[in-house]
Design an enzyme around this catalytic site. Structure first.
Site, PDB file in Angstrom:
ATOM      1  N   PHE A  12     -13.620  -5.191   1.427  1.00 15.56           N
ATOM      2  CA  PHE A  12     -14.665  -4.656   0.559  1.00 15.56           C
ATOM      3  C   PHE A  12     -16.040  -4.998   1.142  1.00 15.56           C
ATOM      4  CE2 PHE A  12     -16.194  -4.151  -4.092  1.00 15.56           C
ATOM      5  CZ  PHE A  12     -16.256  -2.787  -3.922  1.00 15.56           C
ATOM      6  N   PRO A  13     -16.303  -4.560   2.388  1.00 14.53           N
ATOM      7  CA  PRO A  13     -17.524  -4.995   3.080  1.00 14.53           C
ATOM      8  C   PRO A  13     -18.826  -4.432   2.515  1.00 14.53           C
ATOM      9  CG  PRO A  13     -16.287  -3.466   4.446  1.00 14.53           C
ATOM     10  CD  PRO A  13     -15.428  -3.769   3.265  1.00 14.53           C
ATOM     11  N   LEU A  14     -18.771  -3.485   1.590  1.00 12.13           N
ATOM     12  CA  LEU A  14     -20.031  -2.943   1.045  1.00 12.13           C
ATOM     13  C   LEU A  14     -20.075  -3.155  -0.469  1.00 12.13           C
ATOM     14  CD1 LEU A  14     -22.594  -1.402   2.073  1.00 12.13           C
ATOM     15  CD2 LEU A  14     -21.487   0.674   1.265  1.00 12.13           C
ATOM     16  N   TYR A  61       0.857  -1.189   0.000  1.00 13.01           N
ATOM     17  CA  TYR A  61       0.000   0.000   0.000  1.00 13.01           C
ATOM     18  C   TYR A  61       0.896   1.245   0.000  1.00 13.01           C
ATOM     19  CZ  TYR A  61      -3.682  -3.310   1.465  1.00 13.01           C
ATOM     20  OH  TYR A  61      -4.561  -4.369   1.560  1.00 13.01           O
TER      21      TYR A  61
HETATM   22  N1  LIG Z   1      -6.356  -8.603   1.131  1.00 14.78           N
HETATM   23  C1  LIG Z   1      -6.626  -7.919   0.059  1.00 14.78           C
HETATM   24  O1  LIG Z   1      -6.348  -8.324  -1.074  1.00 14.78           O
HETATM   25  C2  LIG Z   1      -7.312  -6.593   0.206  1.00 14.78           C
HETATM   26  C3  LIG Z   1      -7.860  -5.938  -0.915  1.00 14.78           C
HETATM   27  C4  LIG Z   1      -8.495  -4.722  -0.717  1.00 14.78           C
HETATM   28  C5  LIG Z   1      -8.568  -4.182   0.552  1.00 14.78           C
HETATM   29  N2  LIG Z   1      -8.010  -4.825   1.621  1.00 14.78           N
HETATM   30  C6  LIG Z   1      -8.081  -4.285   2.999  1.00 14.78           C
HETATM   31  O2  LIG Z   1      -9.443  -4.135   3.322  1.00 14.78           O
HETATM   32  C7  LIG Z   1      -9.698  -2.801   3.752  1.00 14.78           C
HETATM   33  C8  LIG Z   1     -11.128  -2.415   3.372  1.00 14.78           C
HETATM   34  O3  LIG Z   1     -11.329  -2.550   1.977  1.00 14.78           O
HETATM   35  P1  LIG Z   1     -11.629  -1.328   0.999  1.00 14.78           P
HETATM   36  O4  LIG Z   1     -11.031  -0.095   1.574  1.00 14.78           O
HETATM   37  O5  LIG Z   1     -11.249  -1.742  -0.349  1.00 14.78           O
HETATM   38  O6  LIG Z   1     -13.171  -1.291   0.944  1.00 14.78           O
HETATM   39  P2  LIG Z   1     -14.331  -0.760   1.897  1.00 14.78           P
HETATM   40  O7  LIG Z   1     -13.897  -0.691   3.300  1.00 14.78           O
HETATM   41  O8  LIG Z   1     -15.533  -1.561   1.569  1.00 14.78           O
HETATM   42  O9  LIG Z   1     -14.659   0.664   1.306  1.00 14.78           O
HETATM   43  C9  LIG Z   1     -13.843   1.736   1.403  1.00 14.78           C
HETATM   44  C10 LIG Z   1     -14.530   2.856   0.607  1.00 14.78           C
HETATM   45  O10 LIG Z   1     -15.764   3.158   1.206  1.00 14.78           O
HETATM   46  C11 LIG Z   1     -15.804   4.520   1.596  1.00 14.78           C
HETATM   47  N3  LIG Z   1     -16.405   4.562   2.944  1.00 14.78           N
HETATM   48  C12 LIG Z   1     -15.951   3.996   4.071  1.00 14.78           C
HETATM   49  N4  LIG Z   1     -16.799   4.237   5.100  1.00 14.78           N
HETATM   50  C13 LIG Z   1     -17.806   4.994   4.580  1.00 14.78           C
HETATM   51  C14 LIG Z   1     -18.970   5.557   5.139  1.00 14.78           C
HETATM   52  N5  LIG Z   1     -19.265   5.422   6.415  1.00 14.78           N
HETATM   53  N6  LIG Z   1     -19.780   6.266   4.307  1.00 14.78           N
HETATM   54  C15 LIG Z   1     -19.495   6.419   3.006  1.00 14.78           C
HETATM   55  N7  LIG Z   1     -18.409   5.904   2.427  1.00 14.78           N
HETATM   56  C16 LIG Z   1     -17.556   5.198   3.206  1.00 14.78           C
HETATM   57  C17 LIG Z   1     -14.391   5.015   1.582  1.00 14.78           C
HETATM   58  O11 LIG Z   1     -14.327   6.339   1.101  1.00 14.78           O
HETATM   59  P3  LIG Z   1     -13.842   7.537   2.065  1.00 14.78           P
HETATM   60  O12 LIG Z   1     -12.378   7.446   2.150  1.00 14.78           O
HETATM   61  O13 LIG Z   1     -14.347   8.741   1.331  1.00 14.78           O
HETATM   62  O14 LIG Z   1     -14.530   7.331   3.373  1.00 14.78           O
HETATM   63  C18 LIG Z   1     -13.711   4.095   0.587  1.00 14.78           C
HETATM   64  O15 LIG Z   1     -13.797   4.634  -0.717  1.00 14.78           O
HETATM   65  C19 LIG Z   1      -8.601  -1.990   3.065  1.00 14.78           C
HETATM   66  O16 LIG Z   1      -8.373  -0.758   3.708  1.00 14.78           O
HETATM   67  C20 LIG Z   1      -7.429  -2.926   3.151  1.00 14.78           C
HETATM   68  O17 LIG Z   1      -6.800  -2.804   4.424  1.00 14.78           O
HETATM   69  C21 LIG Z   1      -7.393  -6.016   1.450  1.00 14.78           C
END
Ligand SMILES: NC(=O)c1ccc[n+]([C@@H]2O[C@H](COP(=O)([O-])OP(=O)(O)OC[C@H]3O[C@@H](n4cnc5c(N)ncnc54)[C@H](OP(=O)(O)O)[C@@H]3O)[C@@H](O)[C@H]2O)c1
Length: 292
Positions: free
Chosen positions: A213-215, A68
């Site tokens: 990617f919980p949503l 990252y």
């Molecule tokens: N193991 C793997 O291959 C892998 C792959 C991807 C991710 N990950 C890990 O999983 C974590 C979570 O995944 P992710 O970040 O891809 O997806 P996510 O948590 O589903 O979504 C993050 C997105 O949602 C927005 N968001 C978050 N909370 C919100 C809220 N309350 N209201 C509106 N929008 C909201 C964020 O934008 P804002 O910044 O504008 O809030 C961001 O764009 C990552 O940070 C990483 O540590 C791991």
């Protein structure tokens, strides 16, 4: 939702490998980088503030990776939080190279993983990494060699607990013949259930399942989410997280955000309790989506 106190404590706790205990809502730090998960975040002070606020709110599990940024994310965590408060668990990962923005190339060779662990120890300013995850199996490297390398780093005291990401049940079973596996991180949400059987396997075997990617909500998902969110005066994001927390006691969501407001909203969501009916309605979303 009428929330008086915002705290990740309301999510309850989960044990990792019988050695570490953390609140069941963590923080995914990946978003605290530049565009394409590349370079520094646009607003460094804001990124540091998000990390500090997460810990203030009781979040004691932070997910990151050397890829990252690359490196930037781990450096930010250390800058914001070192010396780390007691009980804070940082889970990092290795196994990718980053040639540029939005580009990820496999490298889970033993030599790369050994260097990656040394780099993460340095950037995170740690003597031992609490949880180290193989980011993803490398199709041209023996999986046993990748996991065996992490097992040796565990024996040498560089890694406390070994974990996996982006794997099938077969991978987990093969890895567990080499070293105990404490967590598995795969893409998962109420609307994205490819890994249901891995969640069940993890629950049966006392392994934490960390959904990324919980949503992952489509149109049908949106309608049902909105309806339930309105009933609780909550946001759709909070409802999606509440579903995950109810799905299994071994689930440890790590929603990511670069905004303190969104972070507070997500942590406040740990107070939301879905009824059995609401939980079932959300659970049926993938079938509904498939028939439209
Ligand atoms: N193991 C793997 O291959 C892998 C792959 C991807 C991710 N990950 C890990 O999983 C974590 C979570 O995944 P992710 O970040 O891809 O997806 P996510 O948590 O589903 O979504 C993050 C997105 O949602 C927005 N968001 C978050 N909370 C919100 C809220 N309350 N209201 C509106 N929008 C909201 C964020 O934008 P804002 O910044 O504008 O809030 C961001 O764009 C990552 O940070 C990483 O540590 C791991």
């Amino acid at each position: 939702m009428n929330v008086r106190e915002i705290s990740a404590n309301f999510a309850g706790m989960i044990e990792l490998g019988g050695e570490l205990s953390v609140n069941r809502l963590g923080f995914g730090a990946m978003r605290l980088t530049g565009e394409g998960i590349w370079g520094p975040p646009k607003d460094r002070q804001a990124a540091l503030a998000v990390l500090r606020r997460a810990v203030e709110l009781g979040v004691n599990f932070i997910d990151t990776a050397d890829s990252y940024g690359p490196n930037v994310n781990e450096e930010l965590i250390a800058e914001a939080l070192h010396p780390y408060p007691a009980g804070l668990v940082i889970a990092t990962k290795g196994g990718w190279n980053r040639p540029g923005p939005n580009q990820w190339t496999h490298d889970a060779t033993p030599a790369h993983l050994r260097n990656a662990v040394e780099g993460s120890l340095k950037r995170l300013r740690l003597e031992r990494i609490d949880v180290y995850q193989l980011h993803t199996p490398d199709p041209v490297v023996s999986f046993e060699d990748s996991v065996g390398t992490l097992a040796r780093l565990n024996e040498h005291g560089k890694i406390r607990l070994v974990a996996l990401s982006n794997v099938t049940q077969e991978h987990i079973e093969r890895a567990r013949k080499i070293v105990p596996i404490v967590s598995v991180q795969n893409r998962y949400s109420f609307a994205d259930r490819e890994w249901d059987y891995v969640v069940d396997y993890c629950e049966r075997n006392g392994i934490a399942f960390i959904p990324w990617f919980p949503l992952g909500a489509g149109r049908v998902a949106g309608q049902i989410l909105d309806q339930i969110a309105r009933a609780h005066q909550a946001t759709p994001h909070q409802v999606a997280l509440a579903w995950l927390l109810k799905r299994s006691p071994m689930l440890l969501p790590i929603p990511g955000t670069s905004s303190v407001n969104h972070l507070e909203e997500n942590v406040a969501g740990t107070s939301l309790r879905l009824t059995a009916r609401e939980y079932e309605a959300l659970s049926r979303v993938p079938q509904l989506a498939a028939t439209r």
